[in-house]
Write a protein that holds these residues in place. Structure first.
Motif, PDB file in Angstrom:
ATOM      1  N   ALA A   1       0.888  -1.158   0.000  1.00  0.00           N
ATOM      2  CA  ALA A   1       0.000   0.000   0.000  1.00  0.00           C
ATOM      3  C   ALA A   1       0.931   1.215   0.000  1.00  0.00           C
ATOM      4  O   ALA A   1       2.145   1.062   0.114  1.00  0.00           O
ATOM      5  CB  ALA A   1      -0.921  -0.013   1.213  1.00  0.00           C
ATOM      6  N   VAL A   2       0.398   2.393  -0.102  1.00  0.00           N
ATOM      7  CA  VAL A   2       1.229   3.582  -0.143  1.00  0.00           C
ATOM      8  C   VAL A   2       2.015   3.717   1.157  1.00  0.00           C
ATOM      9  O   VAL A   2       1.433   3.909   2.226  1.00  0.00           O
ATOM     10  CB  VAL A   2       0.364   4.843  -0.385  1.00  0.00           C
ATOM     11  CG1 VAL A   2       1.237   6.095  -0.363  1.00  0.00           C
ATOM     12  CG2 VAL A   2      -0.384   4.728  -1.697  1.00  0.00           C
ATOM     13  N   GLY A   3       3.336   3.534   1.078  1.00  0.00           N
ATOM     14  CA  GLY A   3       4.204   3.676   2.237  1.00  0.00           C
ATOM     15  C   GLY A   3       4.076   2.587   3.282  1.00  0.00           C
ATOM     16  O   GLY A   3       4.638   2.707   4.363  1.00  0.00           O
ATOM     17  N   SER A   4       3.324   1.539   2.979  1.00  0.00           N
ATOM     18  CA  SER A   4       3.126   0.498   3.984  1.00  0.00           C
ATOM     19  C   SER A   4       2.972  -0.880   3.352  1.00  0.00           C
ATOM     20  O   SER A   4       2.864  -1.014   2.135  1.00  0.00           O
ATOM     21  CB  SER A   4       1.885   0.806   4.837  1.00  0.00           C
ATOM     22  OG  SER A   4       0.718   0.708   4.057  1.00  0.00           O
ATOM     23  N   VAL A   5       2.977  -1.856   4.214  1.00  0.00           N
ATOM     24  CA  VAL A   5       2.693  -3.242   3.847  1.00  0.00           C
ATOM     25  C   VAL A   5       1.427  -3.622   4.592  1.00  0.00           C
ATOM     26  O   VAL A   5       1.285  -3.334   5.778  1.00  0.00           O
ATOM     27  CB  VAL A   5       3.864  -4.165   4.271  1.00  0.00           C
ATOM     28  CG1 VAL A   5       3.496  -5.620   4.077  1.00  0.00           C
ATOM     29  CG2 VAL A   5       5.120  -3.808   3.515  1.00  0.00           C
ATOM     30  N   ARG A   6       0.498  -4.246   3.880  1.00  0.00           N
ATOM     31  CA  ARG A   6      -0.762  -4.677   4.517  1.00  0.00           C
ATOM     32  C   ARG A   6      -0.825  -6.190   4.504  1.00  0.00           C
ATOM     33  O   ARG A   6      -0.549  -6.823   3.491  1.00  0.00           O
ATOM     34  CB  ARG A   6      -1.944  -4.067   3.797  1.00  0.00           C
ATOM     35  CG  ARG A   6      -1.930  -2.553   3.971  1.00  0.00           C
ATOM     36  CD  ARG A   6      -3.148  -1.928   3.481  1.00  0.00           C
ATOM     37  NE  ARG A   6      -4.325  -2.520   4.115  1.00  0.00           N
ATOM     38  CZ  ARG A   6      -5.401  -1.851   4.428  1.00  0.00           C
ATOM     39  NH1 ARG A   6      -5.463  -0.578   4.179  1.00  0.00           N
ATOM     40  NH2 ARG A   6      -6.433  -2.440   4.972  1.00  0.00           N
ATOM     41  N   ILE A   7      -1.218  -6.732   5.638  1.00  0.00           N
ATOM     42  CA  ILE A   7      -1.366  -8.172   5.791  1.00  0.00           C
ATOM     43  C   ILE A   7      -2.795  -8.431   6.243  1.00  0.00           C
ATOM     44  O   ILE A   7      -3.191  -8.008   7.327  1.00  0.00           O
ATOM     45  CB  ILE A   7      -0.370  -8.733   6.826  1.00  0.00           C
ATOM     46  CG1 ILE A   7       1.058  -8.362   6.451  1.00  0.00           C
ATOM     47  CG2 ILE A   7      -0.541 -10.246   6.968  1.00  0.00           C
ATOM     48  CD1 ILE A   7       2.065  -8.571   7.567  1.00  0.00           C
ATOM     49  N   ASP A   8      -3.561  -9.090   5.394  1.00  0.00           N
ATOM     50  CA  ASP A   8      -4.934  -9.460   5.733  1.00  0.00           C
ATOM     51  C   ASP A   8      -4.961 -10.905   6.193  1.00  0.00           C
ATOM     52  O   ASP A   8      -4.452 -11.792   5.510  1.00  0.00           O
ATOM     53  CB  ASP A   8      -5.870  -9.314   4.529  1.00  0.00           C
ATOM     54  CG  ASP A   8      -6.065  -7.893   4.095  1.00  0.00           C
ATOM     55  OD1 ASP A   8      -6.048  -7.004   4.964  1.00  0.00           O
ATOM     56  OD2 ASP A   8      -6.223  -7.651   2.883  1.00  0.00           O
ATOM     57  N   MET A   9      -5.556 -11.143   7.349  1.00  0.00           N
ATOM     58  CA  MET A   9      -5.709 -12.475   7.916  1.00  0.00           C
ATOM     59  C   MET A   9      -7.205 -12.782   7.903  1.00  0.00           C
ATOM     60  O   MET A   9      -7.967 -12.125   8.608  1.00  0.00           O
ATOM     61  CB  MET A   9      -5.178 -12.468   9.346  1.00  0.00           C
ATOM     62  CG  MET A   9      -4.974 -13.806   9.936  1.00  0.00           C
ATOM     63  SD  MET A   9      -3.415 -14.553   9.479  1.00  0.00           S
ATOM     64  CE  MET A   9      -2.229 -13.301   9.916  1.00  0.00           C
TER      65      MET A   9
ATOM     66  N   PRO B   1       4.843  -0.097   8.395  1.00  0.00           N
ATOM     67  CA  PRO B   1       5.629   0.707   7.454  1.00  0.00           C
ATOM     68  C   PRO B   1       6.355  -0.212   6.456  1.00  0.00           C
ATOM     69  O   PRO B   1       6.792  -1.312   6.815  1.00  0.00           O
ATOM     70  CB  PRO B   1       6.648   1.417   8.345  1.00  0.00           C
ATOM     71  CG  PRO B   1       6.156   1.278   9.733  1.00  0.00           C
ATOM     72  CD  PRO B   1       5.257   0.081   9.777  1.00  0.00           C
ATOM     73  N   ALA B   2       6.477   0.261   5.229  1.00  0.00           N
ATOM     74  CA  ALA B   2       7.201  -0.511   4.205  1.00  0.00           C
ATOM     75  C   ALA B   2       8.692  -0.457   4.484  1.00  0.00           C
ATOM     76  O   ALA B   2       9.196   0.506   5.064  1.00  0.00           O
ATOM     77  CB  ALA B   2       6.899   0.047   2.828  1.00  0.00           C
ATOM     78  N   GLY B   3       9.390  -1.513   4.080  1.00  0.00           N
ATOM     79  CA  GLY B   3      10.839  -1.577   4.280  1.00  0.00           C
ATOM     80  C   GLY B   3      11.588  -0.992   3.118  1.00  0.00           C
ATOM     81  O   GLY B   3      11.084  -0.608   2.125  1.00  0.00           O
TER      82      GLY B   3
END
Length: 123
Positions: free
Chosen positions: A47-55, A121-123
């Motif tokens: 995602a913009v500037g991030s990582v999203r993890i859906d469980m 936050p994205a790496g």
């Protein structure tokens, strides 16, 4: 039980240590596996500037009456379900995610089952 991990991009990387990632994601995965009828899906995406993890699981979902207490320490949706636990996993996961400028949330509109999203936050 069927568990699947899906990633739009196998190179996606969160900007947190492996220990933080494990401590945020582990309680969500544990809950999904405990409450699923037959399927758990972990979906990772940018995602913009991030990582999203859906469980996501296909269980009964979070009881509507419990949604407001979901992230309160010491609360369990069904304390009599035979699983001994302290009700600390979700609150601690959220607190830790927030400490690194992330978030843990629950999608109350998802049905059937439950969906939790971790944003880091994205790496």
């Amino acid at each position: 039980m069927k568990a699947a991990v899906e990633a739009e991009d196998p190179e996606v990387e969160a900007g947190v240590t492996p220990a933080v990632l494990e401590r945020v994601v582990s309680p969500l995965l544990s809950n999904a596996l405990r409450h699923a009828r037959s399927n758990v899906t972990v979906r990772v995406r940018r995602a913009v500037g991030s990582v999203r993890i859906d469980m996501t699981d296909d269980g009964l979902g979070v009881p509507e009456a419990f949604v407001s207490a979901l992230f309160q320490p010491g609360r369990c949706a069904d304390p009599g379900d035979g699983h001994e636990r302290a009700g600390l996993g979700l609150p601690l996961a959220r607190r830790l995610a927030r400490s690194v400028r992330g978030e843990v949330s629950q999608d109350s509109g998802h049905a059937p089952g439950a969906r939790f999203t971790v944003s880091l936050p994205a790496g």
